[in-house]
Design an enzyme around this catalytic site. Structure first.
Site, PDB file in Angstrom:
ATOM      1  N   CYS A  78      65.858  40.710  10.163  1.00 52.42           N
ATOM      2  CA  CYS A  78      65.839  40.043   8.855  1.00 52.42           C
ATOM      3  C   CYS A  78      67.267  39.778   8.342  1.00 52.42           C
ATOM      4  O   CYS A  78      67.924  38.879   8.842  1.00 52.42           O
ATOM      5  CB  CYS A  78      64.999  40.834   7.869  1.00 52.42           C
ATOM      6  SG  CYS A  78      64.430  39.823   6.511  1.00 52.42           S
ATOM      7  N   HIS A 158      60.316  42.950  10.386  1.00 54.24           N
ATOM      8  CA  HIS A 158      60.839  44.329  10.392  1.00 54.24           C
ATOM      9  C   HIS A 158      60.028  45.274  11.283  1.00 54.24           C
ATOM     10  O   HIS A 158      59.208  46.045  10.759  1.00 54.24           O
ATOM     11  CB  HIS A 158      60.793  44.902   8.971  1.00 54.24           C
ATOM     12  CG  HIS A 158      61.750  44.284   8.019  1.00 54.24           C
ATOM     13  ND1 HIS A 158      63.022  44.775   7.837  1.00 54.24           N
ATOM     14  CD2 HIS A 158      61.635  43.234   7.192  1.00 54.24           C
ATOM     15  CE1 HIS A 158      63.648  44.048   6.920  1.00 54.24           C
ATOM     16  NE2 HIS A 158      62.819  43.099   6.523  1.00 54.24           N
ATOM     17  N   GLU A 160      60.933  48.008  12.389  1.00 58.03           N
ATOM     18  CA  GLU A 160      61.270  49.388  12.003  1.00 58.03           C
ATOM     19  C   GLU A 160      60.409  49.901  10.853  1.00 58.03           C
ATOM     20  O   GLU A 160      60.410  51.098  10.567  1.00 58.03           O
ATOM     21  CB  GLU A 160      62.771  49.494  11.652  1.00 58.03           C
ATOM     22  CG  GLU A 160      63.201  48.938  10.305  1.00 58.03           C
ATOM     23  CD  GLU A 160      63.342  47.410  10.279  1.00 58.03           C
ATOM     24  OE1 GLU A 160      62.908  46.731  11.234  1.00 58.03           O
ATOM     25  OE2 GLU A 160      63.877  46.892   9.275  1.00 58.03           O
TER      26      GLU A 160
END
Ligand code: GLN
Length: 176
Positions: A78, A158, A160
């Protein structure tokens, strides 16, 4: 293998947690010397303007470019993807906040290099153009949301923020 996470602002802790589940040594990068000996570096999501300014302040940009020239892999999620485009690390052109503001954030699934994974988009950029050497790894509708160019990887979402480690594993392969 030694992988760094740029530790300035954004989803640092989440990337750290993901990498801890994989068999790698992790370095939190704040200054140019921290980049020494890294096979790969993750630029987390967050606020690209803030991260970029603080990278300038820390003198990290020049050293990062030099490390990339010597073969270090980089993955930007991002805001990290926006920074990689701005720094000329990967040949893509992006539009920031292209899906709208925080309220237009959403979660979906994408096919990443043949694997279905959850994908969270938060004030995400869109990839408007990319160079000939770029390979598309994932799309959401007509939008390109993951691109690789040699050892450079960007995702506009994302990984993560989910429990799925597929993109982290993929990056370790790129870096290794
Ligand atoms: N909109 C942010 C930026 O332009 C990126 C958001 C994110 O990383 N989730 O930097």
């Amino acid at each position: 293998m030694k992988i760094g996470i740029l530790n300035i602002q954004g989803s640092v802790a989440e990337h750290l947690e993901a990498l801890r589940k994989l068999d790698v040594e992790v370095v939190l990068v704040k200054k140019p010397e921290d980049l020494r000996g890294l096979e790969g570096l993750i630029l987390p999501g967050g606020e690209s303007t803030t991260i970029g300014k603080l990278m300038d302040f820390a003198g990290l940009k020049k050293e990062l470019k030099q490390r990339v020239k010597r073969g270090m892999a980089v993955w930007g999620t991002c805001a990290g993807a926006i920074l990689m485009s701005q720094l000329g690390l990967i040949n893509i052109e992006v539009e920031r906040n292209a899906y709208g503001g925080q309220q237009e954030s959403f979660e979906t699934e994408v096919d990443f290099d043949g694997i279905k994974i959850p994908a969270i988009f938060i004030r995400a950029p869109k990839i408007l153009q990319m160079g000939e050497d770029c390979e598309v790894l994932a799309k959401y509708d007509d939008d390109i949301v993951a691109v690789r160019e040699e050892k450079m990887l960007v995702t506009t979402f994302h990984p993560e923020l989910t429990d799925n480690l597929s993109v982290h594993r993929y990056f370790l392969e790129v870096a290794g």
